[in-house]
Design a protein around this motif. Structure first.
Motif, PDB file in Angstrom:
ATOM      1  N   ASP A   1       0.844  -1.194   0.000  1.00  0.00           N
ATOM      2  CA  ASP A   1       0.000   0.000   0.000  1.00  0.00           C
ATOM      3  C   ASP A   1       0.880   1.245   0.000  1.00  0.00           C
ATOM      4  O   ASP A   1       1.853   1.329   0.745  1.00  0.00           O
ATOM      5  CB  ASP A   1      -0.888   0.029   1.243  1.00  0.00           C
TER       6      ASP A   1
ATOM      7  N   ARG B   1      -1.371   0.363 -11.762  1.00  0.00           N
ATOM      8  CA  ARG B   1      -1.344   1.819 -11.840  1.00  0.00           C
ATOM      9  C   ARG B   1      -0.407   2.237 -12.959  1.00  0.00           C
ATOM     10  O   ARG B   1       0.544   1.532 -13.294  1.00  0.00           O
ATOM     11  CB  ARG B   1      -0.842   2.446 -10.535  1.00  0.00           C
TER      12      ARG B   1
ATOM     13  N   LYS C   1      -3.480   0.583  -3.424  1.00  0.00           N
ATOM     14  CA  LYS C   1      -3.301  -0.532  -2.502  1.00  0.00           C
ATOM     15  C   LYS C   1      -2.516  -1.650  -3.169  1.00  0.00           C
ATOM     16  O   LYS C   1      -2.363  -1.680  -4.386  1.00  0.00           O
ATOM     17  CB  LYS C   1      -4.665  -1.044  -2.055  1.00  0.00           C
TER      18      LYS C   1
ATOM     19  N   TYR D   1       9.368   8.408 -11.585  1.00  0.00           N
ATOM     20  CA  TYR D   1       8.850   8.057 -10.251  1.00  0.00           C
ATOM     21  C   TYR D   1       9.054   6.573 -10.000  1.00  0.00           C
ATOM     22  O   TYR D   1       9.481   6.169  -8.914  1.00  0.00           O
ATOM     23  CB  TYR D   1       7.371   8.429 -10.178  1.00  0.00           C
TER      24      TYR D   1
ATOM     25  N   ALA E   1       0.415   5.492   0.066  1.00  0.00           N
ATOM     26  CA  ALA E   1      -0.509   6.611   0.212  1.00  0.00           C
ATOM     27  C   ALA E   1      -0.559   7.408  -1.092  1.00  0.00           C
ATOM     28  O   ALA E   1       0.460   7.621  -1.741  1.00  0.00           O
ATOM     29  CB  ALA E   1      -0.071   7.503   1.369  1.00  0.00           C
ATOM     30  N   ASP E   2      -1.709   7.846  -1.462  1.00  0.00           N
ATOM     31  CA  ASP E   2      -1.952   8.670  -2.655  1.00  0.00           C
ATOM     32  C   ASP E   2      -1.663   7.951  -3.970  1.00  0.00           C
ATOM     33  O   ASP E   2      -1.644   8.587  -5.013  1.00  0.00           O
ATOM     34  CB  ASP E   2      -1.141   9.973  -2.617  1.00  0.00           C
ATOM     35  N   LEU E   3      -1.415   6.643  -3.933  1.00  0.00           N
ATOM     36  CA  LEU E   3      -1.181   5.916  -5.180  1.00  0.00           C
ATOM     37  C   LEU E   3      -2.112   4.719  -5.304  1.00  0.00           C
ATOM     38  O   LEU E   3      -2.758   4.541  -6.320  1.00  0.00           O
ATOM     39  CB  LEU E   3       0.277   5.470  -5.284  1.00  0.00           C
TER      40      LEU E   3
END
Length: 168
Positions: A55, A66, A61, A72, A57-59
């Motif tokens: 998990d 994605r 689980k 990045y 955050a902001d991307l």
């Protein structure tokens, strides 16, 4: 040196000559030589499709697909082991895992429905214990007590759910 780079040519290609005749974009350098036409390529793809390993955050689980920017992924997600590039093999494994999870959910739901039917047929039951003032009992009612009462009412075997989860 600059003149040799600018006069780069291809002399024995009939494909190039036919292409140049059709598009009229090649320049004639001499009778037998035709200039090489170079078309600009599209820019490199700047996004990567990844599978998250945990998990973030902001991307998303764990296990989600994605699309993220290449930098990045390359500079943050990959070195920390938080993501992996999508491959056909990984997609197949994810699909198989999803099918296994769905089958497990269906199996658990069917077991729960069977237990619900059993409990509907049992109805209410009473547990006898010694008690004190104000309807307080001494001790507790254990899962095994409930299993014994249900067995007595149904005249059939029921697993103690607590012991079955401990064994697994």
């Amino acid at each position: 040196m600059a003149s040799t780079a600018s006069t780069l040519s291809w002399s024995s290609s009939s494909l190039l000559q036919s292409f140049a005749a059709n598009t009229n974009e090649a320049c004639k350098l001499s009778d037998r030589r035709t200039g090489l036409v170079v078309f600009a390529q599209k820019k490199a793809k700047k996004a990567r499709t990844i599978i998250l390993k945990e998990d973030i955050a902001d991307l998303g689980k764990k296990g989600e697909l994605r699309s993220v920017k290449a930098g990045y992924y390359r500079n943050y997600l990959l070195p920390l082991g938080k993501a992996q590039l999508v491959t056909p093999v990984l997609l197949k494994e994810m699909k198989m895992e999803d099918e296994r999870i769905e089958a497990e959910k269906i199996r658990v739901k069917e077991e729960a429905q069977q237990l619900a039917i059993i409990f509907e047929t049992v109805g209410g039951f009473k547990v006898k214990r010694k008690g004190g003032k104000g309807k307080l009992i001494f001790g507790s009612v254990t899962p095994q007590d409930l299993v014994d009462i249900i067995k007595a009412q149904l005249n059939s075997e029921i697993q103690n759910s607590e012991s079955s989860t401990m064994c697994n």
